[in-house]
Scaffold this active site. Sequence first.
Site, PDB file in Angstrom:
ATOM      1  N   ARG A  53       0.794  -1.375  -0.473  1.00  0.00           N
ATOM      2  CA  ARG A  53       0.056   0.097  -0.158  1.00  0.00           C
ATOM      3  C   ARG A  53       1.030   1.220   0.317  1.00  0.00           C
ATOM      4  O   ARG A  53       1.854   1.384   0.371  1.00  0.00           O
ATOM      5  CB  ARG A  53      -0.736  -0.059   1.307  1.00  0.00           C
ATOM      6  CG  ARG A  53      -1.592   1.103   1.171  1.00  0.00           C
ATOM      7  CD  ARG A  53      -3.020   1.563   2.077  1.00  0.00           C
ATOM      8  NE  ARG A  53      -2.830   1.218   4.041  1.00  0.00           N
ATOM      9  CZ  ARG A  53      -3.198   1.438   4.329  1.00  0.00           C
ATOM     10  NH1 ARG A  53      -4.692   1.276   4.063  1.00  0.00           N
ATOM     11  NH2 ARG A  53      -3.061   1.108   5.877  1.00  0.00           N
ATOM     12  N   ASP A  67       9.136   0.261  -9.080  1.00  0.00           N
ATOM     13  CA  ASP A  67      11.408   0.317  -9.543  1.00  0.00           C
ATOM     14  C   ASP A  67      11.752  -0.386  -8.995  1.00  0.00           C
ATOM     15  O   ASP A  67      12.616  -1.804  -9.480  1.00  0.00           O
ATOM     16  CB  ASP A  67      11.546   1.732  -9.836  1.00  0.00           C
ATOM     17  CG  ASP A  67      11.219   1.891 -10.845  1.00  0.00           C
ATOM     18  OD1 ASP A  67      10.816   1.633 -11.233  1.00  0.00           O
ATOM     19  OD2 ASP A  67      11.673   2.933 -11.073  1.00  0.00           O
TER      20      ASP A  67
END
Length: 250
Positions: A53, A67
Amino acid sequence: MWLCTGSTVNAEIGAGSGLDWLLIDGEHAPLSLESIQQQLQVIATYPITPVVRAPFNDTVTIKQYLDLGVQNLLIPMVNNAEQAEAAVAAAHYPPRGVRGVGSALARGARWNRVENYLTDASKYVSVTVQIETAEAVENVAGIAAVDGVDALFVGPSDLAASMGLIGQQGHPDVVAGVKRALEAGRAVGKPVGVNAFDPKLASQYLDEGIDFILVGADVAMLARGSEALATKFIEERTGAASAGQERASY
């Protein structure tokens, strides 16, 4: 269950528990990007699905999470279709979205070891948006219909607060909001989840067909478990009925 401590040991214990999924909470827990990545690395060795989250619906934060290797995003406080569309755009590279390109530098692409990652990245990403305000419940059909929203997740605590019912996650109006989200998800063939620490309420949601559910948290389990030890081995043996109140004081 939730992972809120940032502990890789707790993450590994949870990952090997036999549960279906774990939620690493970047919104209400003091987790850095490095901490989240380390937990993902530990969890990756187990047959369990991690969801992370984000602290808020932010393009830069979502880019960083993807990433570092997050594949399943949970975006809080999505109140309308426009905000849902923004979350989806942040999770995908152009032309579908606006995600910045840094795959050569990132674990998400295994540092460019994933063949065709830039063109196939959307295959590895899911976006779940949180329905946790009265406004979101009113707009839930439109949110659910957004292309790229893969699932809905209802947060009853904030939903109750937004209704003027703070702390009353089991209030009929809150439960009705959860059911409305479930119906909206079913209408477009998307799964709907909910947070429910109350076992009775959790069972009710499961009986009514909720698709996925959170039923505990590492910090809550440790808090309640340690309190139970204190009750059994201190309060019950010494009659110190007020000890619990003393522990909770500031």
